[in-house]
Write a protein that holds these residues in place. Sequence first.
Motif, short mmCIF file in Angstrom:
data_model
loop_
_atom_site.label_atom_id
_atom_site.label_comp_id
_atom_site.label_asym_id
_atom_site.label_seq_id
_atom_site.Cartn_x
_atom_site.Cartn_y
_atom_site.Cartn_z
N LEU A 4 43.88 44.35 45.23
CA LEU A 4 44.27 43.17 44.46
C LEU A 4 43.11 42.21 44.29
O LEU A 4 42.92 41.62 43.21
CB LEU A 4 45.44 42.48 45.13
CG LEU A 4 46.78 43.25 45.13
CD1 LEU A 4 47.84 42.48 45.92
CD2 LEU A 4 47.25 43.50 43.71
N ASP A 5 42.31 42.06 45.33
CA ASP A 5 41.14 41.18 45.21
C ASP A 5 40.15 41.72 44.19
O ASP A 5 39.60 40.97 43.37
CB ASP A 5 40.47 41.02 46.58
CG ASP A 5 41.36 40.27 47.56
OD1 ASP A 5 42.29 39.57 47.10
OD2 ASP A 5 41.12 40.40 48.78
N SER A 6 39.91 43.04 44.25
CA SER A 6 38.98 43.63 43.28
C SER A 6 39.52 43.50 41.86
O SER A 6 38.78 43.22 40.91
CB SER A 6 38.75 45.11 43.62
OG SER A 6 38.22 45.25 44.94
N LEU A 10 37.71 41.59 38.75
CA LEU A 10 37.42 42.23 37.46
C LEU A 10 38.12 41.49 36.32
O LEU A 10 37.55 41.32 35.23
CB LEU A 10 37.89 43.70 37.49
CG LEU A 10 37.10 44.64 38.41
CD1 LEU A 10 37.74 46.02 38.44
CD2 LEU A 10 35.66 44.76 37.92
N SER A 11 39.33 41.04 36.54
CA SER A 11 40.05 40.32 35.50
C SER A 11 39.34 39.01 35.16
O SER A 11 39.20 38.65 33.98
CB SER A 11 41.48 40.04 35.96
OG SER A 11 42.17 39.30 34.99
N GLY A 12 38.85 38.30 36.16
CA GLY A 12 38.12 37.07 35.89
C GLY A 12 36.84 37.32 35.12
O GLY A 12 36.49 36.58 34.18
N LEU A 17 33.77 37.21 29.98
CA LEU A 17 33.03 37.94 28.93
C LEU A 17 33.68 37.73 27.58
O LEU A 17 32.99 37.54 26.56
CB LEU A 17 32.98 39.43 29.30
CG LEU A 17 32.22 40.34 28.34
CD1 LEU A 17 30.77 39.90 28.21
CD2 LEU A 17 32.30 41.77 28.80
N ASN A 18 35.01 37.77 27.51
CA ASN A 18 35.70 37.52 26.24
C ASN A 18 35.44 36.11 25.72
O ASN A 18 35.25 35.91 24.51
CB ASN A 18 37.20 37.74 26.42
CG ASN A 18 37.56 39.20 26.55
OD1 ASN A 18 36.87 40.06 26.01
ND2 ASN A 18 38.64 39.49 27.28
#
Length: 208
Positions: A4-6, A10-12, A17-18
């Motif tokens: 979940l931390d990874s 990655l989501s952040g 980037l978007n």
Amino acid sequence: PSVLDSFALLSGQLNTLNKVLKHEKTPLLRNQVIIPLVLSPDRDEEIMRQTEGRVPVFSHEVVPDHLRTKPDPEVEEQEKQLITDAARISPDVAQKQIQTLNKMCSNLLEKISKEERESESGGLRQNKQTFNPADTNALVAAVAFGKGLSNRRPPGTGASVQPGQPGAGAIIAGASGMQQVPMAGAPAQQQPMLAGVQMAQAGQPGKE
């Protein structure tokens, strides 16, 4: 928790980037030019993995093809010519040509499907058996060896026919109905013998 931390990390990063890409000051990537910094004739396993085995090396021979953004000059000229010719055609003429082409394609597809059906039906007809092997074998055995034939003879078959019997008249009548053809070099007065009965000479009265 580690997964979940990874995932959160990655989501952040993807969100950041978007935001950078959507920013108004960020130039469009399609306007950027890719410049190869490292060219090597040796086999590159990373490129093999990324290209699924299509590009083994990243050398000066494959770079112009893989990084090209425009077609060949000859192809580009042909494309321009086609675009020019298409612009000259009116919409009505173009629609008529499209309908004609569709009709030709439909007729061609119908002919191809008809040929396929005929070939399939012909193959079925060839594979279909049109005779009975048992009847054929019985007929061959009867003709060659007389198998299955009766030994009884019809009455009057084995006896010789005498001139005074009713059968003689039929033989003579049949013989007199045949055309006589004289052979080359034989005398005209020579009379043929047919079934043991001498025919009467031409011009002479027959004996009673």
